[in-house]
Design a protein around this motif. Structure first.
Motif, PDB file in Angstrom:
ATOM      1  N   GLU A   6     -15.957 -20.896 -47.256  1.00  0.00           N
ATOM      2  CA  GLU A   6     -15.604 -22.280 -46.976  1.00  0.00           C
ATOM      3  C   GLU A   6     -14.371 -22.393 -46.088  1.00  0.00           C
ATOM      4  O   GLU A   6     -14.095 -23.443 -45.538  1.00  0.00           O
ATOM      5  N   ASP A   7     -13.636 -21.320 -45.940  1.00  0.00           N
ATOM      6  CA  ASP A   7     -12.443 -21.336 -45.098  1.00  0.00           C
ATOM      7  C   ASP A   7     -12.794 -21.234 -43.618  1.00  0.00           C
ATOM      8  O   ASP A   7     -11.919 -21.312 -42.778  1.00  0.00           O
ATOM      9  N   PHE A   8     -14.073 -21.040 -43.332  1.00  0.00           N
ATOM     10  CA  PHE A   8     -14.540 -20.912 -41.954  1.00  0.00           C
ATOM     11  C   PHE A   8     -15.664 -21.895 -41.690  1.00  0.00           C
ATOM     12  O   PHE A   8     -16.369 -22.299 -42.604  1.00  0.00           O
ATOM     13  N   VAL A   9     -15.804 -22.253 -40.429  1.00  0.00           N
ATOM     14  CA  VAL A   9     -16.900 -23.117 -40.011  1.00  0.00           C
ATOM     15  C   VAL A   9     -17.520 -22.484 -38.762  1.00  0.00           C
ATOM     16  O   VAL A   9     -16.833 -21.858 -37.964  1.00  0.00           O
ATOM     17  N   LEU A  10     -18.816 -22.643 -38.638  1.00  0.00           N
ATOM     18  CA  LEU A  10     -19.530 -22.128 -37.479  1.00  0.00           C
ATOM     19  C   LEU A  10     -19.683 -23.258 -36.467  1.00  0.00           C
ATOM     20  O   LEU A  10     -20.222 -24.320 -36.793  1.00  0.00           O
ATOM     21  N   LEU A  11     -19.175 -23.033 -35.256  1.00  0.00           N
ATOM     22  CA  LEU A  11     -19.304 -24.009 -34.180  1.00  0.00           C
ATOM     23  C   LEU A  11     -20.376 -23.527 -33.222  1.00  0.00           C
ATOM     24  O   LEU A  11     -20.357 -22.373 -32.807  1.00  0.00           O
TER      25      LEU A  11
ATOM     26  N   GLU B  82     -22.235 -19.240 -30.624  1.00  0.00           N
ATOM     27  CA  GLU B  82     -21.672 -19.674 -31.889  1.00  0.00           C
ATOM     28  C   GLU B  82     -20.353 -18.950 -32.141  1.00  0.00           C
ATOM     29  O   GLU B  82     -20.203 -17.785 -31.778  1.00  0.00           O
ATOM     30  N   PHE B  83     -19.433 -19.666 -32.786  1.00  0.00           N
ATOM     31  CA  PHE B  83     -18.116 -19.127 -33.086  1.00  0.00           C
ATOM     32  C   PHE B  83     -17.764 -19.438 -34.527  1.00  0.00           C
ATOM     33  O   PHE B  83     -17.848 -20.596 -34.946  1.00  0.00           O
ATOM     34  N   ARG B  84     -17.384 -18.420 -35.270  1.00  0.00           N
ATOM     35  CA  ARG B  84     -16.918 -18.586 -36.647  1.00  0.00           C
ATOM     36  C   ARG B  84     -15.405 -18.768 -36.577  1.00  0.00           C
ATOM     37  O   ARG B  84     -14.682 -17.859 -36.171  1.00  0.00           O
ATOM     38  N   VAL B  85     -14.947 -19.956 -36.954  1.00  0.00           N
ATOM     39  CA  VAL B  85     -13.556 -20.352 -36.762  1.00  0.00           C
ATOM     40  C   VAL B  85     -12.959 -20.764 -38.107  1.00  0.00           C
ATOM     41  O   VAL B  85     -13.636 -21.426 -38.902  1.00  0.00           O
ATOM     42  N   PRO B  86     -11.706 -20.409 -38.368  1.00  0.00           N
ATOM     43  CA  PRO B  86     -11.058 -20.917 -39.580  1.00  0.00           C
ATOM     44  C   PRO B  86     -11.121 -22.444 -39.606  1.00  0.00           C
ATOM     45  O   PRO B  86     -10.848 -23.115 -38.603  1.00  0.00           O
TER      46      PRO B  86
END
Length: 126
Positions: free
Chosen positions: A11-16, A23-27
């Motif tokens: 949950e500390d990351f979101v996929l943009l 796609e980017f996994r970002v805090p």
């Protein structure tokens, strides 16, 4: 208990997801710099789709530059330094074309800090 820790970490990351499929996994805390992404996260849109779609035709290469800015600026602030010099060096290292792309991305992402980094406000940032 380990399962809960893994869930909290996820949950500390979101996929943009960009329109070009990158796609980017970002805090999550960094991704929330974008007003649009924060609103979509709050609405739960990313849970259903598996990722938050990045608006405005922002390409992956441009979002990568935006994310690099977020990460670098966060690191400077975490070290207790003022971000002014980092901001200046970041902008100075960009070509004209990349600057234009980032301004466009900042506008569509509603990322006020990054949008205003490039000069006085000339249009409202939705």
């Amino acid at each position: 208990m380990a399962k809960n820790a893994a869930a909290a970490t996820a949950e500390d990351f979101v996929l943009l997801r960009c329109f070009d499929g990158e796609e980017f996994r970002v805090p999550s805390a960094l991704a929330r710099r974008s007003g649009v992404v924060a609103a979509r996260m709050d609405a739960g849109d990313h849970a259903a789709a598996g990722a938050v779609p990045v608006p405005g035709g922002v390409a992956g290469r441009v979002l990568a530059a935006v994310i690099a800015y977020w990460i670098g600026r966060h690191a400077v602030i975490a070290d207790g330094d003022l971000p002014g010099r980092y901001d200046e060096e970041y902008v100075a290292g960009l070509s004209h074309d990349v600057r234009v792309d980032i301004i466009n991305a900042a506008f569509h992402l509603s990322e006020h800090g990054l949008f205003e980094l490039f000069g006085p406000r000339v249009a409202p940032c939705a």
